[in-house]
Design a protein around this motif. Sequence first.
Motif: not given
Lengths: 73, 73, 73, 73, 73, 73, 73
Positions: G11-15, G28-32
């Motif tokens: 899901s990294v870089d996805k909502a 939100g967009v998962l970054k880490s």
Amino acid sequence: MADTFALLEESVDKAVYVKLKGGKEVRGVLKSFDQHLNIILQDAEELRRDSEPRKLGRILIRGDNVVIVSPAE
Amino acid sequence: MADTFALLEESVDKAVYVKLKGGKEVRGVLKSFDQHLNIILQDAEELRRDSEPRKLGRILIRGDNVVIVSPAE
Amino acid sequence: MADTFALLEESVDKAVYVKLKGGKEVRGVLKSFDQHLNIILQDAEELRRDSEPRKLGRILIRGDNVVIVSPAE
Amino acid sequence: MADTFALLEESVDKAVYVKLKGGKEVRGVLKSFDQHLNIILQDAEELRRDSEPRKLGRILIRGDNVVIVSPAE
Amino acid sequence: MADTFALLEESVDKAVYVKLKGGKEVRGVLKSFDQHLNIILQDAEELRRDSEPRKLGRILIRGDNVVIVSPAE
Amino acid sequence: MADTFALLEESVDKAVYVKLKGGKEVRGVLKSFDQHLNIILQDAEELRRDSEPRKLGRILIRGDNVVIVSPAE
Amino acid sequence: MADTFALLEESVDKAVYVKLKGGKEVRGVLKSFDQHLNIILQDAEELRRDSEPRKLGRILIRGDNVVIVSPAE
């Protein structure tokens, strides 16, 4: 004496109920879990007393919120 | 001085009561437990003050929710 | 300076009071305890403000629910 | 900078106040403590707002319930 | 980037405010602290909304009750 | 995948919002933090719904009270 | 059996939706993320029952507040 997580191991890819602290209850197909009881469910839905279940899709539940897990036998 | 978990070891395959934080109480046949008090019960049911027990079947209780365990002697 | 658990060691096989988080209080004969304050009581009963004590029999109390333990001297 | 537990070490065999989570307050003679703040008091009594202190005798307080300890100077 | 405890190290022997879980606030001279935020204050007093501060003298605060510490600058 | 604390590392010496358990929110210049999310803010103030922000100056927030940290971009 | 964090890794870089203790929900967009479920979201907003989402921007959520994480599929 069976292993404590045996119940979960044999429930992988099957439907389970998960009761959470605070009273919420979700149902879904168990895909994965670890020793903290972090749990991944597929096709999860939140059961609600007075209305239709609410679709949640795939979810990760943080283990410290879990009270009871049981197979939907 | 007996071991703290001796009471559980001798209760395996017998009926026990488990009181949970928040006031819920379940009854079932103890199948397994570990040092965190994660507990597996068979034929579990939730005891309710004003109605019939609610069938839960096989359940895994996460240990940090447990207050008291006692054999249904 | 005495050891913190000395009070419990000398209370084994004697009656103790255990106050729990949430306000409940139980009384029973101390059979066992460990460093987490997991406690086994025999002939335990829950003390209640407006009614007779409720018989609990033998119980295991999970240590993190304990507030105060005191000998019933 | 003094050691964090110095205040307790010099209070052994002297009267201390212990405030607990949830608002209760007890007073007694400090007999023992450990690094978790498990505390043994002698001649302990629970201070109550509108009535006489309630005698508790010797008690073991589980450390995670403690908010503040102070010498009854 | 300064060290997290630098603020406390430079506040030793000076007045600090400590906000506690549950809303209480105490003020006193910081004498000691450790990595759990166990804190010793001297000349401590509890600040109260509608009345004079209540004298507490020397106190040990168990770290897990602390929300915010700030120098009384 | 970026490091979890990267957001904080790049926010040092910049303004951040910190939401705390219980609903309080503080704003200040991030000076330091550690892996427990213990946080030091400078020029901190508590945001209040119906009144002016309350000045707190320099503060140390104990990490276990933190819910969300975000740069005041 | 898939790995417990696999759902987050993909899901990294996805909502994603994140439900927090106390009932708040953010999207939100998962970054880490890390093994404690500390989570960094970009373009985060707090979902509110009776009003428009509230913009939060980039946020770090402390893992112990997380109940459920799910991809916004």
